[in-house]
Design an enzyme around this catalytic site. Structure first.
Site, PDB file in Angstrom:
ATOM      1  N   CYS A 152       0.982  -1.116  -0.079  1.00 19.27           N
ATOM      2  CA  CYS A 152       0.039   0.070   0.005  1.00 19.27           C
ATOM      3  C   CYS A 152       0.675   1.312   0.115  1.00 19.27           C
ATOM      4  O   CYS A 152       0.366   2.211  -0.680  1.00 19.27           O
ATOM      5  CB  CYS A 152      -1.110  -0.110   1.109  1.00 19.27           C
ATOM      6  SG  CYS A 152      -0.341  -0.875   2.808  1.00 19.27           S
ATOM      7  N   HIS A 246      -2.441   6.489   4.282  1.00 21.61           N
ATOM      8  CA  HIS A 246      -1.107   6.700   4.203  1.00 21.61           C
ATOM      9  C   HIS A 246      -0.961   7.996   3.804  1.00 21.61           C
ATOM     10  O   HIS A 246      -1.425   8.526   2.569  1.00 21.61           O
ATOM     11  CB  HIS A 246      -0.344   5.598   3.591  1.00 21.61           C
ATOM     12  CG  HIS A 246      -0.261   4.075   4.219  1.00 21.61           C
ATOM     13  ND1 HIS A 246      -1.104   3.978   5.325  1.00 21.61           N
ATOM     14  CD2 HIS A 246       0.107   3.080   3.825  1.00 21.61           C
ATOM     15  CE1 HIS A 246      -0.993   2.632   5.669  1.00 21.61           C
ATOM     16  NE2 HIS A 246      -0.174   2.111   4.672  1.00 21.61           N
TER      17      HIS A 246
HETATM   18  N1  COA Z   1      -4.252 -19.839   6.160  1.00 21.57           N
HETATM   19  C1  COA Z   1      -5.651 -19.619   6.169  1.00 21.57           C
HETATM   20  N2  COA Z   1      -6.009 -18.456   6.741  1.00 21.57           N
HETATM   21  C2  COA Z   1      -5.150 -17.637   7.397  1.00 21.57           C
HETATM   22  C3  COA Z   1      -3.836 -18.112   7.557  1.00 21.57           C
HETATM   23  C4  COA Z   1      -3.255 -19.249   6.877  1.00 21.57           C
HETATM   24  N3  COA Z   1      -2.212 -19.465   6.634  1.00 21.57           N
HETATM   25  N4  COA Z   1      -3.121 -17.128   8.181  1.00 21.57           N
HETATM   26  C5  COA Z   1      -4.279 -16.146   8.691  1.00 21.57           C
HETATM   27  N5  COA Z   1      -5.329 -16.493   8.152  1.00 21.57           N
HETATM   28  C6  COA Z   1      -6.701 -16.090   8.502  1.00 21.57           C
HETATM   29  C7  COA Z   1      -6.931 -15.919  10.191  1.00 21.57           C
HETATM   30  O1  COA Z   1      -6.969 -17.067  10.908  1.00 21.57           O
HETATM   31  C8  COA Z   1      -8.158 -15.104  10.004  1.00 21.57           C
HETATM   32  O2  COA Z   1      -9.198 -16.149   9.771  1.00 21.57           O
HETATM   33  P1  COA Z   1     -10.121 -16.469  11.120  1.00 21.57           P
HETATM   34  O3  COA Z   1     -10.954 -15.089  11.324  1.00 21.57           O
HETATM   35  O4  COA Z   1     -11.054 -17.595  10.331  1.00 21.57           O
HETATM   36  O5  COA Z   1      -9.173 -17.032  12.034  1.00 21.57           O
HETATM   37  C9  COA Z   1      -8.048 -14.348   8.600  1.00 21.57           C
HETATM   38  O6  COA Z   1      -7.000 -14.962   8.015  1.00 21.57           O
HETATM   39  C10 COA Z   1      -7.413 -12.898   8.775  1.00 21.57           C
HETATM   40  O7  COA Z   1      -6.740 -12.744   9.854  1.00 21.57           O
HETATM   41  P2  COA Z   1      -5.457 -11.694   9.840  1.00 21.57           P
HETATM   42  O8  COA Z   1      -4.810 -11.876   8.450  1.00 21.57           O
HETATM   43  O9  COA Z   1      -4.673 -12.041  11.030  1.00 21.57           O
HETATM   44  O10 COA Z   1      -6.333 -10.273   9.791  1.00 21.57           O
HETATM   45  P3  COA Z   1      -5.722  -9.112  10.354  1.00 21.57           P
HETATM   46  O11 COA Z   1      -6.634  -7.875  10.122  1.00 21.57           O
HETATM   47  O12 COA Z   1      -5.125  -9.145  11.593  1.00 21.57           O
HETATM   48  O13 COA Z   1      -4.599  -8.654   9.193  1.00 21.57           O
HETATM   49  C11 COA Z   1      -3.612  -8.015   6.923  1.00 21.57           C
HETATM   50  C12 COA Z   1      -4.861  -8.233   7.976  1.00 21.57           C
HETATM   51  C13 COA Z   1      -4.491  -7.678   5.694  1.00 21.57           C
HETATM   52  C14 COA Z   1      -2.948  -6.922   7.603  1.00 21.57           C
HETATM   53  C15 COA Z   1      -2.789  -9.317   7.048  1.00 21.57           C
HETATM   54  O14 COA Z   1      -3.268 -10.359   6.689  1.00 21.57           O
HETATM   55  C16 COA Z   1      -1.338  -8.946   6.036  1.00 21.57           C
HETATM   56  O15 COA Z   1      -0.421  -8.318   6.486  1.00 21.57           O
HETATM   57  N6  COA Z   1      -1.575  -9.290   4.878  1.00 21.57           N
HETATM   58  C17 COA Z   1      -0.520  -9.072   3.894  1.00 21.57           C
HETATM   59  C18 COA Z   1      -0.515  -7.758   3.059  1.00 21.57           C
HETATM   60  C19 COA Z   1      -1.596  -6.953   3.199  1.00 21.57           C
HETATM   61  O16 COA Z   1      -2.488  -7.126   2.228  1.00 21.57           O
HETATM   62  N7  COA Z   1      -1.420  -5.830   3.923  1.00 21.57           N
HETATM   63  C20 COA Z   1      -2.242  -4.709   3.965  1.00 21.57           C
HETATM   64  C21 COA Z   1      -1.665  -3.636   3.463  1.00 21.57           C
HETATM   65  S1  COA Z   1      -2.867  -2.190   3.757  1.00 21.57           S
END
Ligand code: COA
Ligand code: MG
Length: 357
Positions: A152, A246
């Site tokens: 982002c 951002h």
């Molecule tokens: N396989 C399947 N599901 C998974 C997983 C895996 N290996 N790892 C996490 N998940 C699931 C979590 O368990 C959760 O599901 P649940 O509620 O059924 O348990 C779901 O994914 C969401 O969790 P999470 O990703 O931790 O959400 P978050 O809101 O804390 O974080 C992001 C969201 C987008 C910040 C994070 O996933 C991330 O860093 N993603 C990568 C890049 C990105 O898009 N960044 C955002 C830029 S603005």
């Protein structure tokens, strides 16, 4: 009449997952059909999701169960496209498995961003890199493929820099970012790191931002001569206590005298293929200029534009000296910077024939 495509959203309960669910619930031809998760599997989406965005959980998904992140289950559900905002490290192998099984995978995660045969795409800027898909499928013997969207932070920089770099000979860009908390998910950043403080993201984050912007700019078709080697890019990145949006300050120095009015004109007129194609998630203006000297601000400007959250707002344009211009950009990080960017990539790939209509 075109058919409706079924989307699986991996990590559907996360902070980017919810933006996919929100935007696809209103989409004319892609619908959220499979909400994948891990810990919440079996529970109703509305019971487990933390809806930290505008509005309410859409009615059409509220009672849908969270389902396993499983290729065979997703195949059985007749899914056409997989959106993956899974966390770094977790995303890579899961996305490969889906691509191998024949799915188009649109990823917001970093794991495949620098594979030479995987596009790192902002459709208005380097949509032509979609041609890497053919090479990727052939080389890896996959029936599906992976396309990534940039960090982002990098998108907030690259969207305004792309038309500037296309039209002018740029010598250096010095960037300072103030990034919102949602970029790290929930619970994400510890409150004691950001309340009464600025969290310094450090060298690794600075470097990955520059690396991604460098790749994207190197794929811009330019109207002026020169190569990336002549350009110095440097970023200093921070996390602050805003929720979404951002805020990024850039000092752009050119190799010759350039008037700020010319830069403003280039930014205001910037359009790409998604605008020509009238894609539903393409804002009519990818960059909106504000003339107010106290804008953009995250709270007021992150939802700007005719597709809310999809336009980058640029302001504080100022002639610093004959060769240097300052500007500030504001991007909605979980919309244009992640889910909205991913949906725009999907629409673009559908129109280009990489995903069957
Ligand atoms: N396989 C399947 N599901 C998974 C997983 C895996 N290996 N790892 C996490 N998940 C699931 C979590 O368990 C959760 O599901 P649940 O509620 O059924 O348990 C779901 O994914 C969401 O969790 P999470 O990703 O931790 O959400 P978050 O809101 O804390 O974080 C992001 C969201 C987008 C910040 C994070 O996933 C991330 O860093 N993603 C990568 C890049 C990105 O898009 N960044 C955002 C830029 S603005
Ligand atoms: Mg989390």
């Amino acid at each position: 009449m075109r058919r409706t495509l079924k989307a699986a959203i991996l990590g559907a309960t996360g902070l980017v997952g919810i933006e996919y669910v929100r935007m696809l619930s209103q989409h004319p031809y892609i619908k959220p059909a499979y909400l994948a998760g891990k810990g919440s599997v079996g529970k109703a989406y509305s019971e487990v999701v933390r809806w930290q965005t505008v509005g309410q959980v859409p009615k059409e998904v509220a009672d849908m169960p969270v389902l396993p992140t499983d290729v065979n289950e997703i195949k059985k559900a007749g899914v056409d496209i997989v959106f993956s905002p899974l966390p770094q490290g977790a995303a890579g192998p899961v996305e490969e498995e889906f691509a191998k099984a024949g799915f188009p995978v649109i990823s917001n995660s970093p794991d495949h961003r620098f594979d030479p045969d995987v596009p790192l795409m902002i459709p208005e800027v380097n949509g032509h890199t979609a041609s890497l898909i053919d090479e990727q499928k052939k080389r890896r013997d996959w029936s599906g493929f992976i396309v990534t969207t940039p960090l982002c932070t990098a998108q907030g920089i690259a969207i305004p820099l792309a038309p500037i770099y296309r039209d002018f000979r740029v010598d250096s860009v010095f960037i300072t970012t103030m990034q919102s908390l949602s970029g790290e998910g929930y619970p994400g950043v510890a409150s004691l790191d950001v309340v009464d403080n600025i969290k310094v993201l450090g060298d690794a984050y600075d470097a990955k931002t520059v690396k991604e912007v460098t790749r994207i700019l190197s794929e811009v078709k330019r109207n002026v001569p020169g190569t990336m080697d002549e350009l110095t890019l440097s970023a200093t990145t921070h996390r602050i206590a805003t929720i979404h949006g951002h805020y990024e300050v850039m000092y752009v120095t050119f190799k010759e005298d350039v008037k700020v009015e010319k830069v403003k004109e280039t930014l205001a007129n910037f359009k790409g293929e998604p605008q020509d194609m009238k894609l539903p998630t393409a804002p009519s203006r990818p960059i909106l200029i504000t003339e107010l000297d106290n804008r953009p601000q995250p709270y007021f400007d992150r939802w700007a534009g005719d597709v809310p959250g999809m336009s980058v707002v640029v302001g504080r344009l100022k002639q610093v000296n004959n060769r240097t211009v300052r500007l500030v950009s504001l991007i909605h990080n979980t919309v244009r910077g992640a889910a909205g960017g991913g949906i725009l990539v999907a629409e673009y790939l559908i129109e280009k024939g990489y995903i069957p209509k």
